[in-house]
Write an enzyme that holds these catalytic residues in place. Structure first.
Site, mmCIF file in Angstrom:
data_model
loop_
_atom_site.group_PDB
_atom_site.id
_atom_site.type_symbol
_atom_site.label_atom_id
_atom_site.label_comp_id
_atom_site.label_asym_id
_atom_site.label_seq_id
_atom_site.Cartn_x
_atom_site.Cartn_y
_atom_site.Cartn_z
ATOM 1 N N ASP A 98 0.834 -1.196 0.000
ATOM 2 C CA ASP A 98 0.000 0.000 0.000
ATOM 3 C C ASP A 98 0.875 1.255 0.000
ATOM 4 O OD1 ASP A 98 -2.423 -1.276 -0.043
ATOM 5 O OD2 ASP A 98 -2.728 -1.221 2.117
ATOM 6 N N MET A 99 0.340 2.333 -0.574
ATOM 7 C CA MET A 99 1.045 3.612 -0.567
ATOM 8 C C MET A 99 0.462 4.477 0.543
ATOM 9 S SD MET A 99 3.551 5.211 -2.047
ATOM 10 C CE MET A 99 3.780 4.359 -3.611
ATOM 11 N N ARG A 150 -2.258 -1.279 -8.282
ATOM 12 C CA ARG A 150 -3.612 -0.920 -7.892
ATOM 13 C C ARG A 150 -3.716 0.600 -8.003
ATOM 14 N NH1 ARG A 150 -4.543 -1.666 -1.822
ATOM 15 N NH2 ARG A 150 -4.807 -3.871 -2.305
ATOM 16 N N ARG A 255 -10.862 6.563 6.807
ATOM 17 C CA ARG A 255 -11.887 6.316 5.793
ATOM 18 C C ARG A 255 -13.062 7.281 5.977
ATOM 19 N NH1 ARG A 255 -9.458 3.735 1.722
ATOM 20 N NH2 ARG A 255 -8.190 2.033 2.506
#
Length: 268
Positions: A98-99, A150, A255
């Site tokens: 993931d970044m 992704r 989120r």
């Protein structure tokens, strides 16, 4: 969020697989501050790969670089991620890096560049479309051979100097990046819950006549299930991001900042 335990995550992935949906599993936790804690997290991530193999799941592993020591030392994190890639290779599986936010971008790309030479079939990485540097990063990646990415909008709070802020600008840049990736034959995970982006992606897939194995759609567990179902029903490949673990609060609040409509899912 699947729950607090690996068993919770496995149960959710089994249910998704039964519906013809792939998964990627994520042990929640990041910005680890000690080497000892990092090695504990590495062990938990390795347990995911063992569980995927044991239960015959159609799933991969996603990791955060700072979860594996990037905020401590770059080489330390690289070695930890390499260890997980080695386990994944033994199982014919893969690890997605993931970044995170911008202080870690250059280091993350360096680690990915190193590891994809060693594990061309077993490591992927995330491109954040809202970052103004993403187009240049894509062109650099293409100079060094096969890549598997992704593509997401990006979730961290970044300044206007380095990241697009307006919805229309972010969406436009997402589709520009996706256009480049599909045209160059990059296998891309199209990670979005935005119907406009899904529709834009489908038009690009049709334009370039991309075969079904050349891309996949990706969504978060529990988010926009109706849109997810429509994509699956149309015959497209779908992978759902399944997070679990004790450190769920930070993940949830990030989120929520991105999408306040997620409040009901978080409370649940």
């Amino acid at each position: 969020i699947a729950g607090e335990s690996l068993d919770d995550g496995v149960k959710v992935v089994k249910d998704l697989n039964a519906k013809g949906i792939m998964a990627t599993m994520d042990v929640l936790g990041e910005a680890v501050s000690s080497r000892e804690e990092t090695l504990v997290m590495r062990g938990e991530c390795e347990d995911v790969l063992h569980a995927i193999n044991k239960h015959g799941l159609n799933a991969t592993l996603s990791i955060k670089p700072t979860q594996l020591g990037l905020s401590i030392e770059e080489k330390f994190a690289e070695d930890n991620i390499r260890h997980l890639c080695t386990v994944a290779k033994d199982y014919n599986n893969s690890v997605c890096i993931d970044m995170e936010d911008h202080p870690y971008t250059d280091m993350t790309w360096r680690i990915y560049e190193t590891l994809r030479k060693e594990f061309p079939e077993n490591v992927t990485c995330v491109m954040q479309a809202y970052m103004k540097r993403s187009e240049a990063d894509l062109k650099t990646l293409m100079q060094n051979g096969k890549t598997n990415l992704r593509l997401c909008k990006g979730i961290y709070l970044e300044s206007a100097d380095i990241a697009f802020q307006r919805y229309d600008d972010i969406n436009a840049h997402f589709l520009e990046d996706l256009d480049f990736m599909l045209a160059q034959g990059i296998h891309v995970g199209i990670a979005t819950h935005d119907r406009a982006l899904v529709e834009g992606a489908l038009k690009l897939i049709e334009r370039y006549r991309i075969p079904r194995q050349g891309y996949e759609f990706q969504m978060l567990y529990g988010v926009t299930p109706e849109l997810r179902k429509s994509i699956v029903d149309a015959g497209h490949t779908m992978r759902v991001y399944v997070p679990y673990g004790r450190h769920w609060f930070g993940y949830s609040t990030r989120r929520l900042k991105e999408n306040p409509n997620l409040v009901n899912s978080i409370v649940k």
